[in-house]
Design an enzyme around this catalytic site. Structure first.
Site, PDB file in Angstrom:
ATOM      1  CD  GLU A  50      -2.809   8.610   2.194  1.00 14.06           C
ATOM      2  OE1 GLU A  50      -3.729   9.254   2.744  1.00 14.06           O
ATOM      3  OE2 GLU A  50      -2.189   7.703   2.776  1.00 14.06           O
TER       4      GLU A  50
ATOM      5  CG  ASN B 142      -5.045  11.278   5.702  1.00 16.06           C
ATOM      6  OD1 ASN B 142      -6.073  10.701   5.348  1.00 16.06           O
ATOM      7  ND2 ASN B 142      -3.849  10.920   5.269  1.00 16.06           N
TER       8      ASN B 142
ATOM      9  CG  ASP C 157      -8.241   0.948  -1.144  1.00 18.36           C
ATOM     10  OD1 ASP C 157      -8.908  -0.041  -0.815  1.00 18.36           O
ATOM     11  OD2 ASP C 157      -8.155   1.958  -0.438  1.00 18.36           O
TER      12      ASP C 157
ATOM     13  CG  HIS D  87      -7.120   8.247   3.221  1.00 18.38           C
ATOM     14  ND1 HIS D  87      -5.961   7.853   3.846  1.00 18.38           N
ATOM     15  CD2 HIS D  87      -8.042   7.304   3.542  1.00 18.38           C
ATOM     16  CE1 HIS D  87      -6.176   6.729   4.498  1.00 18.38           C
ATOM     17  NE2 HIS D  87      -7.432   6.374   4.334  1.00 18.38           N
TER      18      HIS D  87
END
Ligand code: GLP
Length: 257
Positions: free
Chosen positions: A142, A135, A67, A137
């Site tokens: 996400e 979380n 990313d 990811h």
């Protein structure tokens, strides 16, 4: 999933490093998928050490990072390209043309598609290194990302922006958009090695390994992958309820090998 629970972040990095070195020895022209974040830094340090000792070479390797933040030049100290140069690429014999990142300074929608095309030109990723967000990811996929998603633009959650704020100066612009490989893209890698250390990752590791397959925990998609190695320290493993089984299975696996 192969779950390896080890004492500390150094042994996590050492085990991950062994996996990368074995991959490159077996196939010197491997395609590696790479991750940023604090977790893989020690792995990259160990790879540099092994390279300096002459044990591993990167001349024929292609790398694809997961990313990149939209709008950050590669010379920006918070860009993931800058991070990778600093922690790995500047210290190994990789050819600059073989380093691949999503193009985030021009037409980002077509850049995302182009990334997929370049990946398929090299016949996909042999070994994908992953960290995990608090979380759940992976990359910047996400919660509620499509489990079949391909490389695309994602809006970061407030939680992720907050978790990554520590890397930016107080009044510095912090992007909320990124291009990330999709979960489907990651699932196409032939081997996935996910690293996690520290208690802040324990809930995400529990949900990924023992929870339901759900877009609420994007990393849980790895339950569907045929070859995943999860390497975690004691703190990240603290909430696993089947801990004894994972240790036992790993010992049996070592005996087999
Ligand atoms: C970022 C990256 C992820 C990484 C995550 C965790 O959000 N996009 O690829 O896994 O951070 O980073 P850390 O290892 O610093 O906890």
């Amino acid at each position: 999933m192969k779950i390896i629970i080890t004492n500390n972040s150094h042994s996590v990095a050492e085990i991950a490093c062994d996996n990368v070195v074995a991959q490159l020895k077996a196939k010197p022209f491997s395609v590696l998928g790479l991750a940023t974040g604090s977790t893989p830094i020690t792995l990259y340090e160990k790879l540099i050490e092994r390279h300096k000792k002459g044990e591993v070479h990167f001349k024929e390797v292609h790398t694809f990072n997961l990313d990149e933040y939209i709008g950050l030049e590669e010379t920006h100290p918070q860009s993931y390209r800058f991070f990778m140069d600093r922690y790995l690429f500047n210290h190994i014999d990789i050819q600059r043309d073989n380093i691949h990142f999503p193009e985030v300074m021009s037409d980002v929608l077509s850049a995302a598609k182009d990334y997929e095309a370049i990946l398929s030109d090299v016949n996909g990723i042999d070994l994908q290194i992953l960290g995990i967000g608090q979380n759940g990811h992976i990359g910047f996929n996400e919660p509620y990302s499509s489990l079949g998603s391909r490389t695309r633009v994602k809006t970061l959650t407030r939680n992720t922006v907050e978790a990554n704020r520590r890397f930016f100066d107080e009044d510095e612009y912090q992007p909320h958009l990124a291009i990330t490989m999709g979960l489907g893209t990651i699932m196409d890698a032939r081997h996935v090695v996910l690293l996690a250390t520290g208690e802040s990752k324990a809930p995400a590791i529990r949900d990924m390994v023992e929870g339901a397959l759900t877009a609420s925990c994007p990393a849980s998609v790895l339950q569907m992958h045929a070859k995943v190695t999860v390497v975690i320290d004691e703190a990240a493993a603290a909430l696993l309820s089947d801990r004894d089984y994972f240790d036992w299975a790993h010992k049996e696996q070592l005996r087999l090998e």
